[in-house]
Scaffold this active site. Structure first.
Site, PDB file in Angstrom:
ATOM      1  N   CYS A   2       0.822  -1.207   0.000  1.00  0.00           N
ATOM      2  CA  CYS A   2       0.000   0.000   0.000  1.00  0.00           C
ATOM      3  C   CYS A   2       0.857   1.258   0.000  1.00  0.00           C
ATOM      4  O   CYS A   2       1.943   1.278   0.561  1.00  0.00           O
ATOM      5  CB  CYS A   2      -0.883   0.022   1.240  1.00  0.00           C
ATOM      6  SG  CYS A   2      -1.884  -1.436   1.429  1.00  0.00           S
ATOM      7  N   ARG A  27       5.045   0.040  -6.198  1.00  0.00           N
ATOM      8  CA  ARG A  27       5.057  -0.785  -4.991  1.00  0.00           C
ATOM      9  C   ARG A  27       4.122  -1.987  -5.116  1.00  0.00           C
ATOM     10  O   ARG A  27       4.242  -2.936  -4.351  1.00  0.00           O
ATOM     11  CB  ARG A  27       4.610   0.054  -3.785  1.00  0.00           C
ATOM     12  CG  ARG A  27       5.574   1.174  -3.442  1.00  0.00           C
ATOM     13  CD  ARG A  27       4.926   2.173  -2.515  1.00  0.00           C
ATOM     14  NE  ARG A  27       4.625   1.603  -1.219  1.00  0.00           N
ATOM     15  CZ  ARG A  27       5.381   1.751  -0.142  1.00  0.00           C
ATOM     16  NH1 ARG A  27       6.485   2.449  -0.208  1.00  0.00           N
ATOM     17  NH2 ARG A  27       5.040   1.213   1.002  1.00  0.00           N
ATOM     18  N   TRP A  75      -3.020  -2.701  -1.488  1.00  0.00           N
ATOM     19  CA  TRP A  75      -2.670  -4.083  -1.830  1.00  0.00           C
ATOM     20  C   TRP A  75      -3.419  -4.932  -0.809  1.00  0.00           C
ATOM     21  O   TRP A  75      -3.121  -4.892   0.386  1.00  0.00           O
ATOM     22  CB  TRP A  75      -1.154  -4.273  -1.718  1.00  0.00           C
ATOM     23  CG  TRP A  75      -0.657  -5.586  -2.255  1.00  0.00           C
ATOM     24  CD1 TRP A  75      -0.332  -5.861  -3.547  1.00  0.00           C
ATOM     25  CD2 TRP A  75      -0.392  -6.781  -1.519  1.00  0.00           C
ATOM     26  NE1 TRP A  75       0.097  -7.157  -3.668  1.00  0.00           N
ATOM     27  CE2 TRP A  75       0.071  -7.745  -2.434  1.00  0.00           C
ATOM     28  CE3 TRP A  75      -0.511  -7.143  -0.179  1.00  0.00           C
ATOM     29  CZ2 TRP A  75       0.416  -9.038  -2.057  1.00  0.00           C
ATOM     30  CZ3 TRP A  75      -0.167  -8.434   0.205  1.00  0.00           C
ATOM     31  CH2 TRP A  75       0.293  -9.361  -0.741  1.00  0.00           C
ATOM     32  N   ASN A  99      -1.578   2.042   6.082  1.00  0.00           N
ATOM     33  CA  ASN A  99      -0.640   0.996   5.611  1.00  0.00           C
ATOM     34  C   ASN A  99      -0.328   0.075   6.777  1.00  0.00           C
ATOM     35  O   ASN A  99      -0.227   0.553   7.908  1.00  0.00           O
ATOM     36  CB  ASN A  99       0.692   1.612   5.158  1.00  0.00           C
ATOM     37  CG  ASN A  99       0.624   2.140   3.750  1.00  0.00           C
ATOM     38  OD1 ASN A  99      -0.442   2.145   3.144  1.00  0.00           O
ATOM     39  ND2 ASN A  99       1.750   2.594   3.244  1.00  0.00           N
ATOM     40  N   GLY A 100      -0.092  -1.210   6.480  1.00  0.00           N
ATOM     41  CA  GLY A 100       0.241  -2.142   7.564  1.00  0.00           C
ATOM     42  C   GLY A 100      -0.994  -2.901   7.999  1.00  0.00           C
ATOM     43  O   GLY A 100      -1.997  -2.951   7.271  1.00  0.00           O
ATOM     44  N   GLU A 500      17.480 -18.028  -7.957  1.00  0.00           N
ATOM     45  CA  GLU A 500      17.121 -16.654  -8.331  1.00  0.00           C
ATOM     46  C   GLU A 500      16.556 -16.605  -9.761  1.00  0.00           C
ATOM     47  O   GLU A 500      15.579 -15.914 -10.028  1.00  0.00           O
ATOM     48  CB  GLU A 500      18.358 -15.756  -8.164  1.00  0.00           C
ATOM     49  CG  GLU A 500      18.208 -14.318  -8.615  1.00  0.00           C
ATOM     50  CD  GLU A 500      17.082 -13.547  -7.934  1.00  0.00           C
ATOM     51  OE1 GLU A 500      16.500 -14.027  -6.951  1.00  0.00           O
ATOM     52  OE2 GLU A 500      16.755 -12.456  -8.443  1.00  0.00           O
ATOM     53  N   LYS A 504      12.826 -15.278 -10.742  1.00  0.00           N
ATOM     54  CA  LYS A 504      12.543 -14.250 -11.767  1.00  0.00           C
ATOM     55  C   LYS A 504      11.544 -14.796 -12.772  1.00  0.00           C
ATOM     56  O   LYS A 504      10.609 -14.130 -13.169  1.00  0.00           O
ATOM     57  CB  LYS A 504      13.815 -13.836 -12.526  1.00  0.00           C
ATOM     58  CG  LYS A 504      14.849 -13.067 -11.753  1.00  0.00           C
ATOM     59  CD  LYS A 504      14.518 -11.604 -11.555  1.00  0.00           C
ATOM     60  CE  LYS A 504      13.832 -11.370 -10.263  1.00  0.00           C
ATOM     61  NZ  LYS A 504      14.577 -11.192  -9.070  1.00  0.00           N
ATOM     62  N   GLU A 507       7.921 -15.193 -11.172  1.00  0.00           N
ATOM     63  CA  GLU A 507       7.226 -13.948 -10.807  1.00  0.00           C
ATOM     64  C   GLU A 507       6.868 -13.127 -12.041  1.00  0.00           C
ATOM     65  O   GLU A 507       5.849 -12.449 -12.061  1.00  0.00           O
ATOM     66  CB  GLU A 507       7.996 -13.120  -9.773  1.00  0.00           C
ATOM     67  CG  GLU A 507       9.288 -12.531 -10.241  1.00  0.00           C
ATOM     68  CD  GLU A 507      10.020 -11.752  -9.154  1.00  0.00           C
ATOM     69  OE1 GLU A 507       9.382 -11.182  -8.273  1.00  0.00           O
ATOM     70  OE2 GLU A 507      11.266 -11.714  -9.207  1.00  0.00           O
ATOM     71  N   HIS A 523      17.474 -36.865  -7.169  1.00  0.00           N
ATOM     72  CA  HIS A 523      16.748 -37.158  -5.926  1.00  0.00           C
ATOM     73  C   HIS A 523      15.286 -36.725  -6.032  1.00  0.00           C
ATOM     74  O   HIS A 523      14.618 -36.542  -5.019  1.00  0.00           O
ATOM     75  CB  HIS A 523      17.438 -36.468  -4.742  1.00  0.00           C
ATOM     76  CG  HIS A 523      18.836 -36.956  -4.533  1.00  0.00           C
ATOM     77  ND1 HIS A 523      19.113 -38.180  -3.982  1.00  0.00           N
ATOM     78  CD2 HIS A 523      20.032 -36.405  -4.853  1.00  0.00           C
ATOM     79  CE1 HIS A 523      20.427 -38.357  -3.955  1.00  0.00           C
ATOM     80  NE2 HIS A 523      21.006 -37.297  -4.477  1.00  0.00           N
ATOM     81  N   LYS A 622       6.275  -4.352  -4.310  1.00  0.00           N
ATOM     82  CA  LYS A 622       7.712  -4.068  -4.276  1.00  0.00           C
ATOM     83  C   LYS A 622       8.232  -4.077  -2.852  1.00  0.00           C
ATOM     84  O   LYS A 622       9.333  -4.519  -2.569  1.00  0.00           O
ATOM     85  CB  LYS A 622       7.955  -2.701  -4.928  1.00  0.00           C
ATOM     86  CG  LYS A 622       9.422  -2.302  -5.027  1.00  0.00           C
ATOM     87  CD  LYS A 622      10.149  -3.154  -6.032  1.00  0.00           C
ATOM     88  CE  LYS A 622      11.630  -2.896  -6.085  1.00  0.00           C
ATOM     89  NZ  LYS A 622      12.360  -4.050  -6.651  1.00  0.00           N
TER      90      LYS A 622
HETATM   91  C1  F6R Z   1      11.910 -10.723  -6.230  1.00  0.00           C
HETATM   92  C2  F6R Z   1      11.867  -9.704  -5.207  1.00  0.00           C
HETATM   93  C3  F6R Z   1      11.489 -10.108  -3.833  1.00  0.00           C
HETATM   94  C4  F6R Z   1      12.289  -9.288  -2.797  1.00  0.00           C
HETATM   95  C5  F6R Z   1      11.796  -9.624  -1.381  1.00  0.00           C
HETATM   96  C6  F6R Z   1      12.620  -8.910  -0.325  1.00  0.00           C
HETATM   97  O1  F6R Z   1      12.295 -10.199  -7.464  1.00  0.00           O
HETATM   98  O2  F6R Z   1      12.102  -8.547  -5.470  1.00  0.00           O
HETATM   99  O3  F6R Z   1      11.656 -11.464  -3.637  1.00  0.00           O
HETATM  100  O4  F6R Z   1      13.634  -9.598  -2.925  1.00  0.00           O
HETATM  101  O5  F6R Z   1      10.457  -9.219  -1.262  1.00  0.00           O
HETATM  102  O6  F6R Z   1      12.577  -7.537  -0.485  1.00  0.00           O
HETATM  103  P1  F6R Z   1      13.666  -6.593   0.136  1.00  0.00           P
HETATM  104  O7  F6R Z   1      14.969  -6.907  -0.507  1.00  0.00           O
HETATM  105  O8  F6R Z   1      13.191  -5.208  -0.172  1.00  0.00           O
HETATM  106  O9  F6R Z   1      13.705  -6.876   1.602  1.00  0.00           O
END
Ligand code: F6R
Length: 627
Positions: A2, A27, A75, A99-100, A500, A504, A507, A523, A622
């Protein structure tokens, strides 16, 4: 997650609020709304389920000239993402955004319902608004005042008292911003664990959950500390302690980020721009920090405190979420190999709920791009409370995590707008690589030549070389978008890189994908290999090359499409694979940083071919400020 924006001042509020919402879109959100305060008329709210553009389109006829208001991108946590649950929420004279999470909302709601209050939404936010309105009425009747007859100052004081009483009953980490009918031109805020930042410029006051929304107005900002009430009126900000009610002076800080940096600058998406910024991010992150000569140390800010932090270290605990957690996993290899330091890596949401052991000599490092991730922040607080020495690796030096950590090793990636993290990950790994080398030096560990500061110094150039072939990797990604799923495998530091790459991919494309340690293939995962599955194998010519090559044969014989990522000129890998990506010759330390870049581009290409919203994938946020 949010986003909050508020304005009170000389200009028309609506365009400023909508512009602020646009700045907060990155965000992640699913509905949006605003409220404009009318000094003579009740506050009007407008909300939509959908985007900020949907809100703009739905309110074209609203040409209100009001000069103060609040707005929000939501959100969904409590209640579906629809118009009724979108913020702002109203209760009597109160109009509020939040927010929260209000953790005890259900208990509070039951009490309020027993008093005859009826709720329109399923949100915890409406509970807050209703409770606040109840408190306002209580204080008013205690003072035997008539709301319509008292001065703005007295109304302000009543609202303050009501807010402080409300905060005592509410559990949770949150921030609220609200206006009250009859308290002209005034916004009230409370920071209770979710960020609020504010600034004053040319007779107007601006408040937001994220400094990005305010950068264009002024570079001096005040970060509202936890437990403080903010009152903004007629271009001025005032601060009060929520417990004592005492006035405090807001402290303004100069922010180095500029509004220009959050534009796409000709790239089709923010994510693509951020992928291409990686050589610069590495250079900026290392700038001024590289040692003068092999035997001397890295030049960190507050060098003495850095040396004290690592002087008696016995073990390291690294804690993070998502992509930042993958950076931590890679760092385990770095610290164990070059600093001979026992290193434990944890997902923050697990760490905070088990009983980590903090023996003397334990150093806890948290890694976070945003510096606001709820679970990572909770893990940091747990470590701080347990007396461990703590440090953070954050991309936002003004964030809560950066501020609350014992020591900061900032990354210099600049604002990252694409929800999928790319350049921040590279920045984190650059710092972690340098730090592990330096801790090894402080602990007197003899270098094994697998990484040197010269290897790090040429990293921007190596990243640049990989990006020269970006078109090829994007096209390859498009081919993978037709596959049932993609599996990523690697060994050593390339195992977390495989995780990773897979993160990517899922997501951005919403397609199933998995990452595995190459040795784990037989396994379990080998069972689902067939021609509809693509497998990306990370197999550079390192110490584990021969082992990974034998996994390659196992994959091939099951008919899966094989993509080899290895050292440039590796004809064997090239011949075995349907597609091959050559990485430049580099040191072992920088290899995971370089290997991650083609994976970002492949996922990008697949998402583009599928027509996905690359900068804002569905359901994601984000900054994950709730657990
Ligand atoms: C994936 C991504 C998330 C963040 C995770 C932690 O592309 O961006 O997995 O890495 O939400 O976020 P931060 O680094 O802001 O604590």
């Amino acid at each position: 997650m949010c986003g909050i924006i508020g304005f009170t001042g000389k200009q028309q509020a609506k365009p400023i609020l909508l512009d602020g919402l646009r700045q907060l879109e990155y965000r992640g959100y699913d509905s949006a709304g605003y409220a404009l305060g009318g000094n003579e008329t009740p506050t009007q709210i407008r909300r939509v389920a959908g985007s900020v553009q949907d809100l703009v389109n739905a309110t074209l006829e609203d040409t209100s000239i009001e000069h103060y208001g609040i707005a929000h991108t939501r959100w969904a946590t409590h209640g579906a993402p629809n118009e009724t649950n979108a913020h702002p929420h109203q209760a009597g004279l109160i109009t509020l955004v939040h927010n929260g999470i209000v953790e005890n909302y259900s208990e509070l709601k039951t009490k309020l319902e027993a008093k005859g209050i009826r709720f329109l939404s399923q949100t915890d936010t409406e509970v807050y608004a209703q409770l606040l309105e109840e408190k306002r009425k209580e204080v008013l009747s205690q003072r035997a005042s008539d709301w319509t007859k008292i001065s703005n100052e007295e109304k302000e004081s009543i609202v303050m008292e009501a807010l402080r009483a409300c905060a005592k009953e509410v559990d949770g980490h949150y921030a609220v911003l609200f206006l009250v009918d009859g308290v002209n031109d005034t916004l009230f805020g409370l920071q209770e664990g979710a960020p609020l930042v504010a600034t004053e410029a040319n007779g107007s006051a601006y408040i937001a959950s994220d400094l990005q929304a305010l950068l264009k107005y002024r570079s001096e900002m005040t970060f509202i500390p936890k437990g403080k009430v903010l009152i903004a009126a007629r271009g001025h900000l005032r601060l009060f302690d929520a417990s004592s009610g005492k006035a405090e002076t807001p402290k303004f800080e100069k922010i180095e980020w500029t509004a220009e940096k959050v534009e796409k600058e000709g790239y089709e998406t923010f994510m693509l721009k951020e992928i291409f910024q990686q050589p610069m991010v590495v250079a900026d992150t290392l700038s001024g920090r590289l040692p003068i000569q092999e035997s001397s140390g890295f030049i960190w800010d507050h060098l003495k405190a850095h040396e004290v932090l690592w002087k008696n270290v016995k073990r390291l605990q690294l804690v993070a979420c998502g992509t930042s957690y993958h950076a931590a996993m890679i760092a385990k290899y770095y610290f164990e190999r070059w600093a001979k330091l026992e290193t434990q890596v944890d997902i923050a949401s697990e760490y905070r709920y088990r009983s980590p052991v903090f023996e003397p000599g334990t150093v806890v490092g948290v890694i976070s791009q945003s510096g606001e991730t709820a679970d990572t922040l909770a893990a940091l607080r747990l470590a701080n409370e347990s007396g461990a020495s703590t440090f953070s690796i954050c991309n936002v030096p003004t964030s809560t995590i950066a501020r609350e950590s014992g020591f900061q090793y900032p990354t210099k990636a600049g604002p990252e707008i694409g929800v999928a993290s790319t350049k921040a990950f590279t920045g984190q790994l650059t710092v972690l690589c340098a730090l592990a080398l330096d801790v090894g030096r402080l602990r007197g560990v003899k270098s094994d030549g697998a990484i040197s500061f010269q290897g790090l110094a040429r990293l921007p150039h190596d990243c640049d070389q990989i990006l020269q072939n970006s078109k090829e990797w994007i096209e390859l990604g498009a081919k993978l978008s037709t596959k049932k799923m993609t599996l990523f495998v690697g060994r050593g530091t390339l195992y977390p890189v495989a995780l990773e790459g897979s993160l990517k991919m899922k997501e951005l494309t919403y397609l199933p994908s998995e990452g595995f340690a190459a040795g784990e293939l037989k396994h379990g995962p080998i069972a689902y290999l067939d021609p509809e599955v693509a497998v990306i194998v990370l197999a550079p010519k390192d110490e584990l090359y021969a082992k990974t090559m034998s996994n390659l044969e196992e994959i091939k014989s099951r008919g899966a499409m094989l993509i080899g990522i290895g050292t440039v000129g590796d004809s064997k890998l090239q011949e075995t694979s349907s597609a091959f990506i050559g990485l430049p010759q580099c040191s072992l330390g920088t290899l995971p940083i370089l290997a991650a870049i083609p994976l970002q581009l492949i996922a990008y290409g697949a998402a583009k071919a599928l027509g996905r919203n690359i900068d804002r994938p569905r359901n994601l946020a984000k900054s994950v400020t709730v657990e």
